[in-house]
Scaffold this active site. Structure first.
Site, PDB file in Angstrom:
ATOM      1  N   CYS A 132       0.796  -1.232   0.000  1.00 44.70           N
ATOM      2  CA  CYS A 132       0.000   0.000   0.000  1.00 44.70           C
ATOM      3  C   CYS A 132       0.825   1.276   0.000  1.00 44.70           C
ATOM      4  O   CYS A 132       0.489   2.232  -0.708  1.00 44.70           O
ATOM      5  CB  CYS A 132      -0.997   0.001   1.154  1.00 44.70           C
ATOM      6  SG  CYS A 132      -0.305   0.269   2.802  1.00 44.70           S
ATOM      7  N   HIS A 159      -2.605   1.335   7.392  1.00 42.85           N
ATOM      8  CA  HIS A 159      -2.886   1.409   5.964  1.00 42.85           C
ATOM      9  C   HIS A 159      -2.791   2.855   5.474  1.00 42.85           C
ATOM     10  O   HIS A 159      -3.079   3.795   6.226  1.00 42.85           O
ATOM     11  CB  HIS A 159      -4.281   0.852   5.662  1.00 42.85           C
ATOM     12  CG  HIS A 159      -4.639   0.897   4.204  1.00 42.85           C
ATOM     13  ND1 HIS A 159      -3.885   0.256   3.240  1.00 42.85           N
ATOM     14  CD2 HIS A 159      -5.644   1.527   3.546  1.00 42.85           C
ATOM     15  CE1 HIS A 159      -4.424   0.475   2.056  1.00 42.85           C
ATOM     16  NE2 HIS A 159      -5.484   1.245   2.200  1.00 42.85           N
ATOM     17  N   ASP A 186      -7.594   4.977  -3.464  1.00 43.31           N
ATOM     18  CA  ASP A 186      -6.782   3.955  -2.813  1.00 43.31           C
ATOM     19  C   ASP A 186      -6.501   2.837  -3.806  1.00 43.31           C
ATOM     20  O   ASP A 186      -7.385   2.054  -4.132  1.00 43.31           O
ATOM     21  CB  ASP A 186      -7.530   3.405  -1.588  1.00 43.31           C
ATOM     22  CG  ASP A 186      -6.695   2.423  -0.784  1.00 43.31           C
ATOM     23  OD1 ASP A 186      -5.559   2.115  -1.194  1.00 43.31           O
ATOM     24  OD2 ASP A 186      -7.193   1.959   0.261  1.00 43.31           O
TER      25      ASP A 186
END
Length: 289
Positions: free
Chosen positions: A76, A115, A132
């Protein structure tokens, strides 16, 4: 172009070629949606650097070298850092956010903020969007969604919504939920018998890039982190989702059919990453423990 962006024209050109985006280079919703979707379909999610014992670099030049100019992906912090640089180069305003991954959690507070997500604003558009491209799960966004609570959004075949949840902080707590089916599924039930599953929770407090250097190092090197202990690789396809979690290979098709098989041979695992995920595994990385 934003003058402070670390990306030059050649880097932006290379990135857009890598994801196959040939649309207009404007800071508007159409471009944001197109680039976001193209990124998720072109660049795989993978944790091979942490699996090999190192924290991946988040420096712009290193992200370009790895995710754009090589047959690799990232997790991520890499994906969303790369997208943030690209969007800034295109003229968007980007705020870096942290989120708690709450899939399967009974209490959101039990999960740390590990995250990375993005809040994106376009010039002249009063509506901010949650973007995202780095949530390595079937419930991930394929397109950005407006930061609006209680509205269902459809993006590239997936259904999401944002809701508010109570918490002790001064800022509103947002929760991204993915549609989890109709009656008989598990999750939060809606008024019409639809079920939703919480993916992650966040506030819009801005974080800075040095914050993610610390989080990235912790997640990559902590021996208790799942990313340092087993291979986790996923790719979005036009008609489904492919996931390698340890030795288990799972293919989820658009019609809901799921196929699974266990990989037992290291050479086979490398071939699968090459063919199914488009990843060239570096020497010294062992995929199957």
């Amino acid at each position: 172009m934003v003058e402070t962006t670390p990306f030059g024209p050649d880097d932006l050109d290379a990135y857009l070629r890598r994801i196959g985006w040939g649309g207009e280079r404007r800071a508007d919703l159409q471009t944001l949606r197109g680039v976001h979707l193209a990124h998720t379909r072109a660049l795989p999610f993978e944790n091979l650097d942490p699996l090999g014992g190192s924290a991946p670099s988040l420096a712009p030049a290193d992200l370009i070298a790895k995710l754009v100019r090589s047959r690799r992906g990232g997790y991520c912090y890499e994906h969303n850092s790369l997208l943030s640089f690209v969007l800034e180069a295109l003229g968007f305003r980007v705020t870096l956010l942290t989120a708690r991954v709450v899939v399967g959690a009974e209490r959101f507070e039990e999960r740390p903020r590990t995250h990375m997500a993005l809040l994106v604003e376009a010039p002249g558009d009063p509506q901010p969007y949650l973007a995202d491209v780095g949530f390595g799960a079937p419930g991930a966004l394929l397109e950005p969604v407006p930061l609006i609570a209680g509205v269902e959004f459809h993006g590239a075949g997936r259904r999401h919504r944002l809701v508010h949840a109570p918490h002790r902080g001064p800022l509103e707590l947002w929760v991204l939920e993915a549609h989890a089916g109709s009656e008989g599924a598990t999750g939060a039930e809606g008024a019409t018998g639809e079920f939703w599953r919480a993916q992650y929770a966040f506030t819009v407090e801005p974080f800075e890039r040095p914050d993610f250097e610390v989080i990235n190092w912790h997640i990559a090197t902590n021996p208790r982190s799942p990313f340092s202990r087993r291979a986790y690789v996923q790719r979005v396809t036009p008609d489904g989702h492919v996931l390698l979690n340890g030795p288990l290979l799972t293919e989820t098709h658009a019609d809901g059919i799921v196929e699974q098989r266990e990989l037992t041979d290291e050479a086979e695992a490398r071939r699968v990453l090459d063919v199914e995920f488009g990843i060239a595994v570096p020497d010294g990385i062992r995929l199957l423990s």
